[in-house]
Design a protein around this motif. Structure first.
Motif, short mmCIF file in Angstrom:
data_model
loop_
_atom_site.label_atom_id
_atom_site.label_comp_id
_atom_site.label_asym_id
_atom_site.label_seq_id
_atom_site.Cartn_x
_atom_site.Cartn_y
_atom_site.Cartn_z
N MET A 1 -0.95 3.66 -3.33
CA MET A 1 -1.07 3.14 -4.68
C MET A 1 -2.48 3.32 -5.22
SD MET A 1 1.76 2.11 -5.81
CE MET A 1 3.42 1.68 -5.31
N ARG A 2 -3.46 3.07 -4.36
CA ARG A 2 -4.85 3.23 -4.80
C ARG A 2 -5.13 4.70 -5.15
NH1 ARG A 2 -9.42 1.48 -0.65
NH2 ARG A 2 -8.81 3.40 0.42
N ALA A 3 -4.59 5.59 -4.34
CA ALA A 3 -4.81 7.01 -4.59
C ALA A 3 -4.25 7.43 -5.95
CB ALA A 3 -4.19 7.84 -3.48
N ASN A 4 -3.08 6.91 -6.27
CA ASN A 4 -2.50 7.26 -7.56
C ASN A 4 -3.36 6.78 -8.71
OD1 ASN A 4 -0.06 8.68 -7.19
ND2 ASN A 4 0.66 6.87 -6.10
N ASP B 1 -7.69 11.65 1.03
CA ASP B 1 -7.67 10.94 2.32
C ASP B 1 -6.59 9.86 2.33
OD1 ASP B 1 -9.71 12.47 3.17
OD2 ASP B 1 -11.26 10.91 3.07
N ASP B 2 -6.56 9.12 1.24
CA ASP B 2 -5.57 8.04 1.16
C ASP B 2 -4.15 8.60 1.22
OD1 ASP B 2 -7.40 6.02 1.02
OD2 ASP B 2 -7.31 5.76 -1.16
N LEU B 3 -3.94 9.68 0.49
CA LEU B 3 -2.58 10.23 0.45
C LEU B 3 -2.23 10.87 1.79
CD1 LEU B 3 -2.48 11.61 -3.19
CD2 LEU B 3 -1.18 9.69 -2.27
N ASN C 1 1.80 7.86 7.63
CA ASN C 1 2.28 6.57 8.09
C ASN C 1 3.45 5.96 7.31
OD1 ASN C 1 0.39 6.03 10.36
ND2 ASN C 1 -1.10 6.33 8.72
N LEU C 2 3.80 6.57 6.19
CA LEU C 2 4.93 5.99 5.46
C LEU C 2 6.23 6.56 6.01
CD1 LEU C 2 3.65 6.02 1.77
CD2 LEU C 2 4.14 4.02 3.18
N PRO C 3 7.31 5.79 5.93
CA PRO C 3 8.60 6.30 6.40
C PRO C 3 9.16 7.35 5.44
CG PRO C 3 8.85 4.13 5.43
CD PRO C 3 7.39 4.41 5.44
N LYS C 4 10.05 8.16 5.96
CA LYS C 4 10.67 9.18 5.12
C LYS C 4 11.61 8.54 4.11
CE LYS C 4 12.11 13.22 7.08
NZ LYS C 4 12.65 14.05 8.19
N LYS D 1 0.03 14.06 -3.64
CA LYS D 1 -1.10 14.87 -3.21
C LYS D 1 -1.01 16.24 -3.87
CE LYS D 1 -4.11 16.42 0.27
NZ LYS D 1 -4.04 17.01 1.60
N THR D 2 0.20 16.78 -3.91
CA THR D 2 0.40 18.08 -4.57
C THR D 2 -0.06 18.00 -6.02
OG1 THR D 2 2.40 18.29 -3.24
CG2 THR D 2 2.10 19.87 -5.03
N ARG D 3 0.39 16.95 -6.68
CA ARG D 3 0.08 16.83 -8.10
C ARG D 3 -1.43 16.75 -8.32
NH1 ARG D 3 3.40 12.64 -11.64
NH2 ARG D 3 4.84 14.40 -11.63
N TYR D 4 -2.09 15.87 -7.61
CA TYR D 4 -3.53 15.72 -7.86
C TYR D 4 -4.32 16.94 -7.41
CZ TYR D 4 -2.65 11.09 -9.60
OH TYR D 4 -2.20 10.06 -10.36
N ALA D 5 -3.91 17.53 -6.29
CA ALA D 5 -4.62 18.72 -5.83
C ALA D 5 -4.50 19.84 -6.87
CB ALA D 5 -4.07 19.16 -4.48
N LEU D 6 -3.32 19.93 -7.44
CA LEU D 6 -3.12 20.96 -8.47
C LEU D 6 -3.97 20.61 -9.70
CD1 LEU D 6 -1.22 23.46 -8.81
CD2 LEU D 6 0.26 21.99 -10.15
#
Lengths: 1032, 559
Positions: B132-135, B176-178, B184-187, B206-211
Motif C-alpha cells: 500500500m505504501r508503495a502505491n 523494494d516494497d513491491l 510475501n503476499l499470497p497468490k 511494480k510493472t506499472r511504476y517501473a514503466l
C-alpha cells in the motif's frame, strides 16, 4: 371614580375565595352581598410627584393577604379592625411597613429608591449581589425586555441589548437561532459563552422560554466570570427564571400572532437575459468566434420566447420559481400561560408556552411546547428547598429540500409543471417544486428535561449551606424519509423519463440521540456585617458528567411510499451505525467579597478545575481573579456635588480557561469505518481502523488573562447612568488547530500554541425620567473589540480567511485586485494566475515570489495577503421606551459601525450552475465583448465566463470587499393597557394589547436585494406581531 | 414527600464524585492498538478504502485527459488553469500521504507485536502494508516528482524538517516494497477470507511504476513474472467485463468493489443520455472516437474501410463497446443525436417518444452526439447509481505494459506481438478474424501499442498517466475540443447536404492525435472548449499550504 371594594373574609371562611383573595378585582357579585359591610378604609398610593401608582402590592399582615392598587393607585379595604399593618412593596421604590388606623382614608407617598439601578440585586456566579457592590464587569437585561421582542429563541432577542455582546443571525427561519459572542473572540475553539440557568449549566440558551426569564446577566470580565473557571473564557450568561412571591396568586396569559416575511429578496434577470447571458458565457469561453454567438439558445428562440411559451409551454417553459416555491409570509402563533401562587410554606410558579410556526415555503412547521415549574418550600426557618422542573418538546417538520436557493436562482426557462398540470422535469430532474411537495419529510423531535433540586440550610444567620443536584435528560429523534419522485414525458404520462435528482429511491434514515447530564454542587456561603465592614465568603464544589449516544439506522429501496418504518425496507438495504462519548469535570472554588463603608470594595475568586478531556498529568488548572472598586462619590469631598449621584471606579484582573476542544484530545483515538472486499466471490464489508488525529499528550488548558478597568456613574438624581469598561485580554497556550504538513498524514491537531491579544471597550448610557404622566427612558450601548494574533508558531487557513501572527482573528486572506483587464496587451505585460486570463477578468497584484520579489506569476503561496479583519466592529444598540397612562411604546435599534464584508461568489457569480439565473445587479454592470471600451472601463463586475470564474475572478480578493456597516430598526412596539375600570367588570386584572414589528428597515451599503446579515442561501426575516396579555 | 426529596438529593449530592478518567467509547485508543492480529487486520483494511485510490474513482483522471468532453466547459487541468490551490492536487496529496502514514504506523507497530502475531502472519502483514505504501509513493512521485519521503512514523517537529527527497530515492523504495510484497503476499485468498492484495497485484503495480519511471527492464521482468503466475486471464467478452453483472473476474488483478446493498455506489446520472432520464453532462470526446482503428487494424485515415458517413462501421469492436452507436438500442431507447430525429423508439413499449438526445429537441443533449457505453448497463438507469468494481489493475494492462516495456527496450520478439494480439483477439471475440499485429520496427510497434492502450483503456483513468509519461500532454491537451454545430446550422450545413455524420475523415498523426481543425475551419463543426495545457503541469503543483508553512518545501517549477 369607581371605588374598588374588597370584602374581607374574616368570618365564615366557607367561601372558596382563597384562590382569588389576593387579586384586586371587584367581587361585586351576588355572594359578596351576603356579608355585612363593616367599614371602608380607602388607601391611595402615590409616587413622589403625587401621581397614583397602579399595581402596588399591599400586604396586610393581620390578614396574611396581599392586595393591589388599581390604575389610579387606589385601593379600598373593608375591615372591622381599627388598625392594620400594611407592608407596601413596589419595584424601584423604598419598601414600607407601617401600622395605620382604618378610621380615615390615607394617602401614602412612596419614595423612589435612592440609587435605583445600583441597589438592584443581580445574579453573580453561585449567588447574588447588589450591583453597587460589584467590582467586575457585568451587563444585565430584564426578562421583559427579551419577551418583548417576540422572537422564538432567546439568543436572537439579545441582539443589540447590551454592550460587548455580538449576536449574529444567519437565517430568517422563524425558529432560527443566533450565535452569541461575548467581548470578541479570544479563542479559536468554541467561542460560545457558557450558559447557566438558575445556577446549572445548560446546552443551549434557546431551550429557555423567554416568558420565564426574570433576568439575564452576562459576566464579561475575568473577575466576574472566573468563578466559572475553565469554561468561562468566552463569557458567561446567567439566566434566572421567575419564581413566585409569597402571598400572591396570579394567572397570566399571553398571546401573540406574528407574520414573517423576508426583509429583502435578491432580484434576478428574466428569461430573455438569462438565455442571452448564457450564450455570452459560452461564447466567451470558446474564443468569441464570429457566427457562434448563439451556441446554446438560438436568437429567434430568445426573441420569440414568450410566443413559443404560449404555443408549446412544455418545450418552452416559463416558470416564476419564486412565486411557486415561496409564500408571501409565514405565520406564527404563540400562547403562554403562567400561574403563580405562594404562601408562608411554599411558592409555585408554573408556566406553559406553546409556539406553532410555519415557514415562507410549504411543508415546514415547527411546534414547541415549553413547561416549567419552579417551587420553593420553606421546611423550617433554617431549611428551604427548591424543586424546579422544566421540559421542552419540539417537533420540526421539514421537506427534504430548503427551496430558498432555488427560489432565488432557478432560471425561468425550466418547467415546474407540464402543460397538463403534471410535474415537469425542472432541469432534468431538479424540479424544486416537486421535491418540496412530493419528496418526503425530514422530521426532528426533541425532548429536553431539566430538573433542579436545591437544599439551603442556614444553621446560623449569615451562614448558608446549599446542595444542588440538577439532572438533564434529552432525547432527539430524527426521521428522514425521502420519497422517490419519478417524472414522465410531457407528451405521454406513461413514458417514464427519470427520477428527480436525489429522489431516485424511497429511503428512510432514523437517528436517535440520547444524552444525560448531571450537575452536582455543594456551596457554603457566609455573610457578615460588623460596623462598617461587610464580608461575603463562598466556597463550593461542583462536578458534572454527561454522556451522549447516537444510533442511526437506514433502509433503502422501499417498495411502499407511505410507511416510513424500517421494517418495510428490504433487509439487503438495511444498515445501522452508532457512536457515543462522555465527558466530565470536577471543580473547587471560592470567593471573598469585602467592603468598607460602602466605599471600598474588594473581591477575590479562585477556581480549581479538573477535566476529563486532558491527560491526568495536565488535567488540573487554577483560575484566580481579583478586583477592587472605589465609590468616590461616597467620599466627603464629592458628597456635596449636586449633579453627581454616584461614581465608582473599578479594576480587575483574572484568568479564565478554555477546554472545549473535542472529547478525547490527548488520546489519539482509532476511528472505525468500512471498506468493501470480495470474499468467496461475494462483496462483503470489512471494518477498518485508523488513527486519524495526531494526539498531543500534554495538551491542556488554554488561558485567557483579562484586565479590566471601568466606571459606573449616575448623575442628576440617578436619572443619567453611565457605564464604561476598557479591557485587555491575552490568550496564551491557545488551543489552535495549527496547520501541520499534510504529508504527515494526520488531521491538524489541537495544540497549545501561540497567543492572542484582544483590546476593547464597552460603553453604555441611559437616561430615565418622568414628565407628569409620561415615563420614558433612553439607552444606548456601543462596544468594540479587536483581536491581534501573537506568535502562533504556524498558520491556520480557513478557505477565504487566515489566522496568522500579526493579523486579526480570521482575517480575510486573498489577492489584491487591481481592477479589470481591458486589453490583451495588459495581460501579456503582467503576471497572471494562469494562461487563461482574458480581457474582462480581474487583475491581481504580483506581490512576491519564491525569492521574496515579484516573480511574474500570480501564485496562491506568494501573492495573497491579509486583507483586513472579517469581524464586525463598533457594535451598537439603543432603546427608547415610553409609558403614558395606559400606553407603552418601545423602540430598539441595532447595528454594526464598521465591517469588511465579503460579497461571496454564491451571491455574485452569474452562473453558479448552468441553470442558475444571474443576479439582477450584475446585468448591465459586467465587462462584455459587446460593450464599447468606454462602457467596459466603467464595468463593475468581470466578464461572463466559466474558465475565468473558476480559476480567477472569484478568488478571494479585495475586488469583492465591501463596507458592511449597517443600522437596523430592530424592534418597535406599541401597547395599550385598558383602564382597570373597564377590565374589572369582566373580572380581569389587567389587559394589554400590543403591536410590534421586528427588522422593519435597515440602512446599509450592500447591493440591492441583500440583507446585511444574510447568508447566501437564506433570508433574514421581518416580522409583525399582534398580541395581548391578560392577568387575572 | 419533601423529606424524600431532601433525602434523595442529599444522597445524590454526596454519594460520589464524578470520574475524570474517561476513554473513548465508540472508538479505539491508539495507546494499545495494533496489539493483536485482528487489530492489525482492521488497520490494513483502512488502506482499501476509496480515499487511498481517489484518482482511480469516478473517472477523476480521465476528466483531465483528451478522452473527455463536457459540454462547453473544460477541466481545469486540460484548460491549463491550475494553481497551487487546485483542489484535485490538494486532495490527492493529502489522501496519498494518509495512506503512507497509516502504512508506516502499521509497519512500525508490527515490530512490537512479536508475541501476539505469528511470524508468518507478520510477514504477510508487512508485505501488505508495504504494498500500500508503495502505491502511494509511486503515485506521489509520478505526479509531483521529488516529494517528502519517510518510512517511519513522523512527529510534527520532524515533519517540519522534511524537504523534498529526490524522486530516485522514493522510486527505489517503491520497488523494494513491491518486491517484498511480491515475495510475501499470497497468490490468492481462500473463499472464507477477505480478498486482499496479492502477489500478482504487487508484480503488476511494480510493472506499472517501473514503466512510468522508464525502468523498462524492471517493468518487463515484473510483467513477465505476473504473467507466469498463471493466475489471470482475459475475460472473454470485452463489453460485459466492465458491467456490474460481471464481478471479480479472473482478469481483475486489483479492484475495489462497490455494492449498492452495502451503501457504496457511484452516481452516474451525468453520463446517461437524456431520453433515458440522464443529464448527458459528459461524454467521450471526438478525439477518442476517431482514434479507434478501423477493423483492418489501421488508423481511420489510412484505412479504406472507414466511412465518415457511417463512422461506427468497420471499426475496432471496442468502439461500439465504449461509445453508443448511433441508431442502436441503449437503455431502452434508440439512441440518435441526428437533429431531424425529433422522436425515437422506446424499445420496451414500442411507442415513439420525444428524442431528448438531439440538441434540436433538448439544448443540453450531448454536444458532440456521443454517449458513454463502457460499463453502462440497465441497472444504471433504474436509479442512476452504479456499483461496478473500481478496476485499478487488470490483466490486459499487464500484457500491454509487457509489450511496451519490451518495445522501449527494443527487444522486438514474438512475445511482444503475442501480448498485443492476445488483447486484440479478445476485443474481436472471434479468434480467427482480427487484425494481427506482427513484429516490425520499434517506431511502428510503439505507435501500435499506444493506440491499443487508448482503445483498450478508454475511460479507465489510464489516459492521463499515458499522456504524462509519453510527454504527449502538451500536444494532446492543446487540441481544442469539438462537437456538432448548433441544431439549425447542423441541419443546413451538414445533414441537408448529405454530410451527416461527419463531412470528412480527419487526419491522425503519428502520436495517434486527431486533427479536426480543417473541418472546423470550414465551419462544419463547432469548437466546444479550449484545451490549453501548460507544460508546467507535467508535474502537479505542491499544495500552497505545504509551502506556506514549511520553508523546506519548494514549489515545482513554473507555478
Amino acid at each position: 371614580m369607581k371605588r374598588l371594594t374588597i370584602p374581607l373574609l374574616l368570618f365564615g371562611g366557607l367561601i372558596s375565595l382563597q384562590a382569588k383573595n389576593t387579586s384586586h378585582y371587584n367581587l361585586h357579585s351576588n355572594h359578596s352581598q351576603q356579608f355585612a359591610l363593616i367599614g371602608d378604609f380607602p388607601i391611595k398610593i402615590v409616587d413622589e410627584n403625587g401621581f397614583g401608582i397602579a399595581d402596588v402590592q399591599v400586604y396586610v399582615k393581620e390578614l396574611n393577604q396581599s392586595f393591589y392598587t388599581d390604575i389610579n393607585g387606589d385601593l379600598n379595604l373593608e375591615t372591622e379592625l381599627a388598625e392594620l399593618t400594611l407592608n407596601i412593596n413596589f419595584d424601584g421604590y423604598t419598601s414600607l411597613e407601617q401600622k395605620f388606623s382604618t378610621t380615615s382614608p390615607i394617602q401614602i407617598a412612596l419614595q423612589p429608591q435612592q440609587t435605583n439601578s445600583l441597589e438592584e440585586v443581580v445574579v453573580i456566579g453561585y449567588g447574588t449581589a447588589k450591583k453597587k457592590d460589584l467590582t467586575g464587569s457585568i451587563s444585565d437585561v430584564k426578562g421583559e425586555e427579551i419577551a418583548k421582542r417576540n422572537v422564538t429563541n432567546v439568543s436572537q432577542a439579545l441582539q443589540g441589548s447590551m454592550p460587548g455582546l455580538m449576536v449574529t443571525r444567519s437565517s430568517g427561519s422563524p425558529n432560527a437561532s443566533a450565535t452569541i459572542v461575548v467581548r470578541g473572540i479570544t479563542s479559536i475553539g468554541d467561542t460560545s459563552p457558557l450558559v447557566i440557568v438558575d445556577g446549572v449549566p445548560v446546552k443551549s440558551i434557546d431551550d429557555v422560554n423567554a416568558n420565564d426569564i426574570e433576568d439575564v446577566t452576562v459576566l464579561k470580565d475575568a473577575a466576574s466570570a472566573s468563578i466559572y473557571g475553565a469554561r468561562a473564557a468566552s463569557g458567561v450568561i446567567l439566566i434566572t427564571t421567575k419564581r413566585a412571591a409569597k402571598g400572591k396568586t396570579n394567572i397570566e396569559y399571553q398571546n401573540a400572532m406574528t407574520w414573517i416575511t423576508p426583509t429583502t429578496f435578491p432580484t434576478t434577470v428574466g428569461a430573455k437575459r438569462y438565455m442571452e447571458m448564457m450564450n455570452e458565457f459560452a461564447w466567451n469561453d470558446t474564443g468569441n468566434a464570429k457566427g457562434s454567438e448563439h451556441s446554446i439558445y438560438a436568437q429567434e428562440t430568445i426573441d420569440n420566447y414568450n410566443n413559443l411559451n404560449l404555443k408549446d409551454p412544455n418545450s418552452y417553459p416559463l416558470t416564476d420559481w419564486k412565486k411557486i416555491l415561496l409564500k408571501n409570509s409565514a405565520f406564527k402563533e404563540s400562547h403562554a400561560i403562567s400561574l403563580t401562587s405562594g404562601n408562608e410554606k411554599s411558592t409555585t410558579r408554573a408556566s406553559i408556552s406553546y409556539d406553532n410556526m410555519g415557514e415562507i415555503y410549504a411543508n415546514q412547521h415547527y411546534k414547541r411546547l415549553m413547561a416549567r415549574v419552579n417551587n420553593t418550600y420553606k421546611v423550617s426557618n433554617k431549611l428551604t428547598a427548591d424543586f424546579d422542573m422544566s421540559y421542552v418538546y419540539s417537533k420540526e417538520e421539514s421537506p427534504n429540500i430548503n427551496p430558498i436557493w432555488e427560489a432565488i436562482r432557478f432560471a425561468p426557462i425550466y418547467a415546474a409543471f407540464w402543460e397538463d398540470g403534471r410535474i415537469g422535469d425542472g432541469k432534468t430532474g431538479s424540479n424544486a417544486y416537486a421535491k418540496l411537495h412530493y419528496g418526503g419529510t425530514d422530521d426532528t423531535w426533541k425532548d429536553i428535561m431539566n430538573g433542579r433540586v436545591a437544599l439551603h440550610y442556614e444553621p446560623l444567620k449569615g451562614l448558608k449551606f446549599s446542595a444542588i443536584v440538577a439532572p438533564n435528560v434529552s432525547f432527539n429523534k430524527r426521521k428522514k424519509f425521502v420519497k422517490q419522485i419519478p417524472y414522465y414525458s410531457p407528451e405521454d404520462p406513461n413514458v417514464f423519463m427519470g427520477y428527480m435528482g436525489g429522489f431516485a429511491s424511497t429511503n428512510l434514515a432514523e437517528y436517535r440521540t440520547d444524552e444525560v447530564a448531571l450537575t452536582k454542587q455543594f456551596l457554603a456561603n457566609y455573610q457578615k456585617h460588623f460596623g462598617k465592614h461587610s464580608l461575603n465568603a463562598l466556597i463550593g464544589y461542583e462536578d458534572f458528567y454527561t454522556k451522549n449516544e447516537l444510533v442511526k439506522a437506514t433502509g433503502d429501496y422501499f417498495e411502499l411510499m407511505d410507511f416510513p418504518y424500517l421494517d418495510l425496507a428490504p433487509t439487503d438495504y438495511q444498515q445501522a451505525s452508532g457512536s457515543a462519548y462522555e465527558t466530565s469535570y470536577r471543580s473547587y472554588f471560592g470567593r471573598i467579597m469585602y467592603d468598607y463603608a460602602n466605599k471600598y470594595f474588594i473581591q477575590a475568586n479562585i477556581r480549581y478545575d479538573g477535566s476529563s478531556r486532558f491527560h491526568p498529568d495536565h488535567r488540573w488548572g487554577a483560575f484566580p481573579s481579583i478586583s477592587a472598586g472605589w465609590a468616590i462619590s461616597e467620599e466627603s469631598f464629592l458628597k456635596d456635588v449636586d449633579f453627581l449621584s454616584y461614581l465608582k471606579v473599578r479594576a480587575s484582573w483574572g484568568q479564565l480557561g478554555n477546554e472545549r476542544i473535542g472529547y478525547y484530545p490527548y488520546q489519539s483515538s482509532i476511528n472505525f469505518s468500512n471498506a468493501l472486499f470480495y470474499m468467496g466471490g461475494q462483496v462483503v464489508s470489512g471494518t477498518t481502523a485508523a488513527q486519524v488525529n495526531y494526539a498531543i499528550n500534554d495538551i491542556t488548558w488554554e488561558v485567557t488573562e483579562t484586565k479590566n478597568i471601568g466606571l459606573d456613574a449616575q448623575f442628576f438624581k440617578n436619572r443619567l447612568n453611565v457605564t464604561f469598561d476598557y479591557y485587555k485580554k491575552q490568550t496564551s497556550d491557545m488551543l489552535l488547530e495549527l496547520e501541520i504538513p499534510d504529508y504527515i498524514g494526520f488531521e491538524n491537531p489541537q495544540q497549545n500554541t501561540g497567543s492572542m491579544y484582544t483590546k476593547g471597550w464597552d460603553f453604555s448610557v441611559s437616561w430615565r425620567d418622568k414628565i407628569n404622566n409620561l415615563k420614558y427612558g433612553i439607552a444606548l450601548n456601543i462596544s468594540d473589540s479587536k483581536s491581534v494574533m501573537g506568535d502562533l508558531g504556524g498558520i491556520v487557513f480557513d478557505s477565504s480567511k487566515a489566522i496568522m501572527a500579526g493579523g486579526q482573528y480570521k482575517e480575510w486572506y486573498g489577492y489584491i485586485a487591481e481592477g479589470i483587464y481591458q486589453t490583451q496587451d495588459e495581460i501579456t505585460n503582467s503576471a497572471t494566475l494562469n494562461k487563461n486570463v482574458k480581457p474582462g477578468d480581474i487583475r491581481y497584484k504580483d506581490i512576491s515570489g519564491p525569492d521574496g520579489v515579484p516573480d511574474g506569476i500570480i501564485s496562491p503561496e506568494y501573492d495573497r495577503q491579509l486583507l483586513g479583519g472579517s469581524l464586525p466592529r463598533y457594535l451598537f444598540g439603543g432603546t427608547i421606551d415610553m409609558n403614558y397612562k395606559g400606553w407603552d411604546f418601545a423602540m430598539t435599534v441595532q447595528g454594526v459601525g464598521k465591517q469588511n464584508a465579503y460579497l461571496t461568489p454564491e451571491l455574485m457569480k452569474p452562473f453558479q450552475s448552468a441553470w442558475t439565473n444571474p443576479s439582477g445587479i450584475i446585468d448591465g454592470n459586467y465587462w462584455s465583448v459587446y460593450n464599447t471600451p468606454e462602457e467596459n472601463l466603467k464595468a463593475k463586475y468581470p466578464r461572463l465566463s466559466n474558465v475565468g470564474a473558476e480559476n480567477n475572478n472569484y478568488e478571494t480578493s479585495t475586488f469583492w470587499m465591501t463596507k458592511g456597516a449597517y443600522f437596523r430598526l430592530k424592534n418597535i412596539t406599541l401597547g395599550y393597557t385598558l383602564p382597570s375600570t373597564l377590565t374589572d367588570k369582566i373580572g380581569v386584572a389587567s389587559l394589554r394589547v400590543f403591536a410590534s414589528g421586528n427588522d422593519l428597515f435597515s440602512i446599509d451599503n450592500f447591493p440591492k436585494g441583500w440583507d446585511p446579515e444574510v447568508n447566501y442561501n437564506t433570508y433574514i426575516s421581518r416580522s409583525f406581531t399582534l398580541g395581548l396579555s391578560l392577568k387575572f | 414527600m419533601k423529606k424524600i426529596i431532601i433525602a434523595l438529593s442529599i444522597i445524590a449530592s454526596f454519594s460520589s464524585c464524578t470520574d475524570l478518567d474517561l476513554n473513548p467509547l465508540s472508538e479505539g485508543s491508539s495507546e494499545n492498538w495494533y496489539s493483536n492480529e485482528s487489530e492489525i487486520n482492521l488497520s490494513l483494511n483502512d488502506l482499501y478504502r476509496q480515499y487511498a485510490w481517489d484518482i482511480e474513482i469516478n473517472w477523476r483522471a480521465e476528466r483531465m485527459s483528451d478522452n473527455w468532453s463536457q459540454r462547453q466547459t473544460m477541466n481545469d487541468y486540460a484548460a491549463g488553469a491550475i494553481t497551487s490551490n487546485w483542489s484535485v492536487a490538494e486532495l490527492n496529496w493529502e489522501s496519498l500521504y494518509k495512506a503512507v502514514s497509516r502504512a508506516n504506523t502499521i509497519l512500525e507497530n508490527l515490530k512490537k507485536a512479536d508475541n501476539t502475531v505469528s511470524a508468518e502472519k507478520k510477514l504477510q502483514f508487512e508485505a501488505e502494508a508495504r504494498f500500500m505504501r508503495a502505491n502511494a509513493y509511486g503515485r506521489l512521485a509520478f505526479l509531483w516528482g521529488d516529494v517528502p519521503f519517510y518510512t517511519n512514523t513522523l512527529s510534527i517537529e520532524d515533519a517540519f524538517k522534511l524537504g523534498r527527497t529526490d524522486k530516485k530515492v522514493v522510486i527505489k523504495q517503491v520497488y523494494d516494497d513491491l518486491d517484498f510484497a511480491a515475495k510475501n503476499l499470497p497468490k490468492s485468498y481462500a473463499a472464507n477470507q477477505l480478498s486482499r492484495a496479492t502477489k500478482g497485484a504487487a508484480l503488476a503495480f511494480k510493472t506499472r511504476y517501473a514503466l512510468y519511471f522508464k525502468d523498462y527492464s524492471l517493468a518487463k521482468e515484473a510483467a513477465k513474472a505476473c504473467m507466469e503466475l498463471n493466475q489471470y486471464s482475459l475475460y472473454p467478452d470485452f463489453g460485459e467485463y466492465f458491467k456490474s453483472s460481471t464481478r471479480n473476474a479472473t482478469e481483475t488483478i486489483f479492484a475495489i468493489p462497490r455494492s449498492t446493498e452495502l451503501g457504496e455506489e457511484l452516481s452516474v446520472k451525468n453520463f446517461i443520455p437524456r431520453t433515458a432520464g440522464g443529464s448527458a453532462v459528459a461524454q467521450p470526446s471526438w478525439d477518442l472516437f476517431f482514434s479507434f482503428y478501423a477493423s483492418d487494424g489501421k488508423p481511420i485515415d489510412e484505412s479504406p474501410l472507414f466511412d465518415p458517413k457511417k463512422p461506427f462501421e468497420n471499426r475496432d469492436p471496442r468502439l461500439k463497446e465504449t461509445i453508443v452507436e448511433f441508431g442502436s438500442e441503449f437503455l431502452g431507447y434508440i439512441y440518435d443525436p441526428n437533429p431531424y430525429a425529433t422522436t425515437v423508439l422506446n424499445t420496451s413499449t414500442g411507442s415513439m417518444v420525444k428524442n431528448n438526445d438531439t440538441r434540436a429537441v433538448d439544448t443540453y443533449a450531448s454536444y458532440n452526439g456521443l454517449s458513454l457505453k463502457k460499463g453502462v448497463d440497465a441497472d444504471w438507469s433504474d436509479d442512476y447509481n452504479a456499483d461496478t468494481d473500481i478496476i485499478i489493475m487488470r490483466y490486459a494492462d499487464i500484457l500491454l505494459m509487457y509489450a511496451e516495456a519490451k518495445i522501449e527496450l527494443n527487444e522486438l520478439d514474438q512475445s511482444v506481438a503475442d501480448a498485443i494480439n492476445l488483447v486484440r483477439k479478445r476485443a474481436y471475440k472471434d479468434a480467427g478474424a482480427y487484425p494481427i499485429v506482427t513484429v516490425s520496427n520499434q517506431t511502428e510497434l510503439r505507435k501500435i501499442v499506444r493506440a491499443e492502450r487508448r482503445m483498450e483503456f478508454a475511460w479507465e483513468n489510464r489516459r492521463l498517466d499515458d499522456l504524462i509519461r509519453w510527454e504527449l500532454a502538451d500536444e494532446a491537451l492543446t487540441i481544442d475540443n469539438y462537437g456538432f454545430l448548433d441544431p439549425a446550422a447542423l441541419k443546413s450545413k451538414i445533414v441537408d447536404k448529405g454530410l451527416w455524420v461527419f463531412p470528412s475523415t480527419p487526419q491522425i498523426d503519428d502520436n495517434g492525435l486527431v486533427d479536426l481543425k480543417p473541418m472546423f475551419n470550414k465551419g462544419q463543426i463547432k469548437k466546444l472548449a479550449t484545451r490549453n495545457f501548460n507544460s508546467r503541469q507535467y508535474l502537479w503543483p505542491i499544495p500552497y499550504k505545504e509551502i506556506s508553512i514549511n520553508p523546506n518545501i519548494k514549489q515545482n517549477p513554473g507555478y
